[in-house]
Design a protein around this motif. Structure first.
Motif, PDB file in Angstrom:
ATOM      1  N   UNK A 285      46.392  59.081  51.080  1.00  0.00           N
ATOM      2  CA  UNK A 285      47.312  58.060  50.572  1.00  0.00           C
ATOM      3  C   UNK A 285      47.145  57.861  49.072  1.00  0.00           C
ATOM      4  N   UNK A 286      45.915  57.907  48.588  1.00  0.00           N
ATOM      5  CA  UNK A 286      45.676  57.769  47.147  1.00  0.00           C
ATOM      6  C   UNK A 286      46.287  58.934  46.383  1.00  0.00           C
ATOM      7  N   UNK A 315      37.740  49.322  51.264  1.00  0.00           N
ATOM      8  CA  UNK A 315      36.698  49.967  50.463  1.00  0.00           C
ATOM      9  C   UNK A 315      37.008  51.448  50.252  1.00  0.00           C
ATOM     10  N   UNK A 316      37.476  52.115  51.291  1.00  0.00           N
ATOM     11  CA  UNK A 316      37.765  53.546  51.198  1.00  0.00           C
ATOM     12  C   UNK A 316      38.948  53.815  50.262  1.00  0.00           C
ATOM     13  N   UNK A 317      40.001  53.006  50.367  1.00  0.00           N
ATOM     14  CA  UNK A 317      41.171  53.175  49.501  1.00  0.00           C
ATOM     15  C   UNK A 317      40.816  52.848  48.061  1.00  0.00           C
ATOM     16  N   UNK A 318      40.031  51.799  47.877  1.00  0.00           N
ATOM     17  CA  UNK A 318      39.609  51.410  46.528  1.00  0.00           C
ATOM     18  C   UNK A 318      38.803  52.529  45.871  1.00  0.00           C
ATOM     19  N   UNK A 319      37.902  53.123  46.623  1.00  0.00           N
ATOM     20  CA  UNK A 319      37.086  54.213  46.074  1.00  0.00           C
ATOM     21  C   UNK A 319      37.956  55.421  45.728  1.00  0.00           C
ATOM     22  N   UNK A 320      38.921  55.745  46.600  1.00  0.00           N
ATOM     23  CA  UNK A 320      39.746  56.929  46.385  1.00  0.00           C
ATOM     24  C   UNK A 320      40.775  56.729  45.281  1.00  0.00           C
ATOM     25  N   UNK A 321      41.478  55.600  45.322  1.00  0.00           N
ATOM     26  CA  UNK A 321      42.558  55.375  44.362  1.00  0.00           C
ATOM     27  C   UNK A 321      42.016  54.888  43.031  1.00  0.00           C
ATOM     28  N   UNK A 322      40.999  54.066  43.077  1.00  0.00           N
ATOM     29  CA  UNK A 322      40.415  53.542  41.843  1.00  0.00           C
ATOM     30  C   UNK A 322      39.785  54.628  40.980  1.00  0.00           C
ATOM     31  N   UNK A 361      43.918  39.687  47.852  1.00  0.00           N
ATOM     32  CA  UNK A 361      42.642  40.009  47.213  1.00  0.00           C
ATOM     33  C   UNK A 361      42.791  41.303  46.411  1.00  0.00           C
ATOM     34  N   UNK A 362      42.593  41.219  45.098  1.00  0.00           N
ATOM     35  CA  UNK A 362      42.673  42.391  44.245  1.00  0.00           C
ATOM     36  C   UNK A 362      41.369  43.164  44.323  1.00  0.00           C
ATOM     37  N   UNK A 363      41.453  44.384  44.885  1.00  0.00           N
ATOM     38  CA  UNK A 363      40.249  45.184  45.062  1.00  0.00           C
ATOM     39  C   UNK A 363      39.963  46.066  43.860  1.00  0.00           C
ATOM     40  N   UNK A 364      41.022  46.508  43.170  1.00  0.00           N
ATOM     41  CA  UNK A 364      40.847  47.327  41.971  1.00  0.00           C
ATOM     42  C   UNK A 364      42.137  47.323  41.177  1.00  0.00           C
ATOM     43  N   UNK A 365      42.010  47.579  39.858  1.00  0.00           N
ATOM     44  CA  UNK A 365      43.188  47.709  39.000  1.00  0.00           C
ATOM     45  C   UNK A 365      43.835  46.373  38.654  1.00  0.00           C
ATOM     46  N   UNK A 366      45.167  46.409  38.514  1.00  0.00           N
ATOM     47  CA  UNK A 366      45.921  45.182  38.296  1.00  0.00           C
ATOM     48  C   UNK A 366      46.395  44.931  36.886  1.00  0.00           C
ATOM     49  N   UNK A 367      46.235  45.926  35.984  1.00  0.00           N
ATOM     50  CA  UNK A 367      46.664  45.682  34.610  1.00  0.00           C
ATOM     51  C   UNK A 367      46.829  47.007  33.864  1.00  0.00           C
ATOM     52  N   UNK A 368      47.292  46.904  32.641  1.00  0.00           N
ATOM     53  CA  UNK A 368      47.363  48.059  31.762  1.00  0.00           C
ATOM     54  C   UNK A 368      45.946  48.420  31.318  1.00  0.00           C
ATOM     55  N   UNK A 369      45.595  49.706  31.318  1.00  0.00           N
ATOM     56  CA  UNK A 369      44.232  50.082  30.895  1.00  0.00           C
ATOM     57  C   UNK A 369      43.964  49.643  29.453  1.00  0.00           C
ATOM     58  N   UNK A 370      42.814  49.050  29.224  1.00  0.00           N
ATOM     59  CA  UNK A 370      42.485  48.531  27.895  1.00  0.00           C
ATOM     60  C   UNK A 370      42.460  49.615  26.833  1.00  0.00           C
ATOM     61  N   UNK A 394      56.753  43.088  50.889  1.00  0.00           N
ATOM     62  CA  UNK A 394      58.146  43.226  51.312  1.00  0.00           C
ATOM     63  C   UNK A 394      59.063  43.823  50.254  1.00  0.00           C
ATOM     64  N   UNK A 395      58.739  43.650  48.976  1.00  0.00           N
ATOM     65  CA  UNK A 395      59.640  44.122  47.923  1.00  0.00           C
ATOM     66  C   UNK A 395      59.098  45.389  47.274  1.00  0.00           C
ATOM     67  N   UNK A 396      60.019  46.251  46.857  1.00  0.00           N
ATOM     68  CA  UNK A 396      59.659  47.531  46.261  1.00  0.00           C
ATOM     69  C   UNK A 396      59.126  47.317  44.837  1.00  0.00           C
ATOM     70  N   UNK A 397      57.879  47.668  44.616  1.00  0.00           N
ATOM     71  CA  UNK A 397      57.229  47.457  43.316  1.00  0.00           C
ATOM     72  C   UNK A 397      57.508  48.620  42.379  1.00  0.00           C
ATOM     73  N   UNK A 398      57.514  49.842  42.895  1.00  0.00           N
ATOM     74  CA  UNK A 398      57.807  51.044  42.120  1.00  0.00           C
ATOM     75  C   UNK A 398      56.763  51.277  41.040  1.00  0.00           C
ATOM     76  N   UNK A 399      55.535  51.266  41.469  1.00  0.00           N
ATOM     77  CA  UNK A 399      54.413  51.521  40.583  1.00  0.00           C
ATOM     78  C   UNK A 399      53.182  51.839  41.410  1.00  0.00           C
ATOM     79  N   UNK A 400      52.044  52.091  40.778  1.00  0.00           N
ATOM     80  CA  UNK A 400      50.839  52.519  41.494  1.00  0.00           C
ATOM     81  C   UNK A 400      50.098  51.357  42.136  1.00  0.00           C
ATOM     82  N   UNK A 401      50.736  50.719  43.109  1.00  0.00           N
ATOM     83  CA  UNK A 401      50.184  49.530  43.750  1.00  0.00           C
ATOM     84  C   UNK A 401      50.220  49.718  45.264  1.00  0.00           C
TER      85      UNK A 401
END
Length: 497
Positions: A285-286, A315-322, A361-370, A394-401
């Motif tokens: 999935x990642x 935890x598994x998705x966070x490790x893979x996608x993060x 709960x935000x497990x990883x990411x959430x912003x533009x890279x510094x 429910x709504x289409x975000x159209x980004x890496x979320x």
């Protein structure tokens, strides 16, 4: 490698100040131009003519004349196929240009973009081959008189093909190719954000000697696009884009009982059953969510897992996608390129903020890279413990979320998967293929994959519910460009004896 080091020896779009109408590059009546922005560094890549109402009128008129009076619909399918094969060769010749355009306009990775020319050529050749294999005419005994019956499949007429900015080349080709072999004529309308691929298609059509008016290409804003839809000379609209725009197109076409193919939004679910390997599912999935930085209508972004395995799976998705690396689309080290536009960057950030406000709960990411202060980059983001009724679910975000949604059991997971206005893509992760088939039969979506993202245009692609009307790709994709005609005769014509 930086964006400035690739493909800048000459502009990859050769006629951006013109539109392609009636077989020639002509100056647009509108003097308005639009900046096409390089999403990697926010510089102006080039400027394109923003077609006006008079330009659209000219393009539709050319397509109408070519269909009503020109040779294209009157050729045999085999004759049209030869033009399409020539066009395929011309697309391959422009592979370098296409590889430069897609990463800059849409944020696709360069390593993927290098295959664009070959992909376009393969689609054209696939539909050219249908000249010999598709059943364009079928002899069927009449049931109400007459001695000879035929079911004939003829071109629907003038097609308005409207394509989005995320995957413009492939999405254009799955409209252009079946329309051409069917004998239709077209107006291909590109977005102002990413018009390059459509212009390259026009170059290839010109070089292949496509008769005047068969394919007309321009880029325009929404008002001018609506003129294409409203025009009484347009018989069909093939559209890929948002569900909101699709509703508008369907309503306008309904006024004249016009034909439509609508490939719209999605909020697709992956159900992870209790016997699934969580780490393998997370990696799969990642990896799929890296494509176009999640700017894909069929993205599997609603990850539904039983509550007892929720935390382990997060935890598994966070490790893979993060762990995926965000960076310039031309850099070999990048796993995820930029989002296409500033507006899209702001949209994704807005949804992430809503998710935080609503208790996810935000497990990883959430912003533009510094470290990336130029370009429309966004971190790979995972939310856990997401309520299935929340906005981010429910709504289409159209980004890496990605959103992980806990469910009580398999039945509730299936109910959650179907509890959406969309029905485009889906997947089932399980070690049991029979169980996968059983669950697939209960999911209301146009595609169900097993243990992976499996959207397959080679078979057919499209959605249930508000994800669209009709299918694109494969033999199924031909049907939308044809009208069935019943012919009943008193005797057998000589050619059928």
């Amino acid at each position: 490698m930086t964006a400035s080091q690739v493909g800048r020896t000459e502009l990859s779009v050769r006629n951006p100040d013109s539109i392609f109408v009636n077989g020639a590059w002509v100056t647009a009546s509108s003097t308005t131009v639009a900046d096409v922005i390089d999403s990697n560094d926010e510089s102006v890549y080039y400027q394109v003519a923003s077609a006006g109402f008079a330009d659209m009128d000219q393009a539709v008129g050319a397509a109408r004349t070519a269909f009503d009076d020109g040779p294209w619909p009157r050729m045999t399918h085999a004759q049209r196929a030869e033009f399409m094969r020539a066009m395929a060769t011309e697309m391959e010749k422009r592979s370098a240009a296409l590889a430069d355009i897609w990463p800059r306009e849409s944020g696709a990775l360069y390593v993927e973009a290098t295959q664009q020319g070959a992909t376009a050529a393969n689609i054209l050749r696939y539909y050219a081959d249908q000249a010999a294999t598709y059943q364009w005419e079928e002899v069927i005994p009449p049931t109400r008189g007459g001695n000879f019956g035929l079911l004939v499949r003829e071109p629907v007429g003038v097609v308005g093909a409207i394509i989005p900015w995320n995957g413009p080349l492939m999405l254009a080709m799955y409209k252009v190719a079946p329309a051409l072999i069917s004998g239709c004529t077209l107006v291909l309308k590109a977005s102002l954000e990413a018009p390059g691929a459509a212009y390259v298609i026009a170059e290839a059509a010109e070089a292949a000697g496509l008769p005047p008016g068969v394919l007309n290409v321009l880029a325009a804003d929404r008002d001018v696009s609506e003129a294409l839809v409203r025009d009484p000379r347009t018989d069909k609209i093939a559209f890929t884009g948002s569900t909101a725009a699709g509703r508008r197109i369907a309503a306008l076409m309904g006024e004249k009982i016009g034909r439509v193919t609508l490939e719209l939004g999605g909020k697709s679910a992956a159900i992870i059953l209790d016997d699934a390997d969580l780490e393998s599912a997370a990696r799969s999935l990642a990896a799929s969510e890296c494509h176009l930085a999640g700017q894909v209508c069929a993205s599997l972004t609603r990850l539904i897992v039983t509550r007892s395995r929720h935390d382990e799976f997060v935890d598994a998705v966070t490790a893979a996608f993060g762990a995926k690396r965000v960076g310039n689309a031309f850099a070999e080290t990048s796993d995820i390129g930029p989002l296409a536009t500033r507006a899209q960057l702001d949209r994704v950030q807005g949804y992430v903020d809503q998710g935080l406000d609503r208790g996810a709960v935000l497990a990883t990411g959430g912003r533009r890279p510094k470290e990336l202060d130029k370009g429309y980059f966004f971190e790979p983001t995972v939310f856990g413990n997401v309520d299935n009724q929340s906005v981010i679910a429910q709504e289409e975000i159209f980004g890496p979320v990605l959103t992980v949604i806990p469910a009580k059991d398999e039945d509730e997971a299936i109910r959650f998967a179907n509890d959406t206005i969309y029905g485009l893509n889906s997947a089932v992760f399980t070690a049991d293929v029979d169980r996968a088939r059983h669950v697939a039969g209960q999911i209301r979506a146009g595609t169900v994959g097993h243990n992976s993202y499996r959207a397959d245009f080679g078979i057919a692609f499209g959605g249930f519910k508000q994800s669209g009307v009709g299918r694109e790709g494969g033999v199924e994709g031909l049907h939308a460009y044809l009208e069935a005609k019943t012919v009943v005769l008193d005797d057998i014509p000589e050619r059928y004896r």
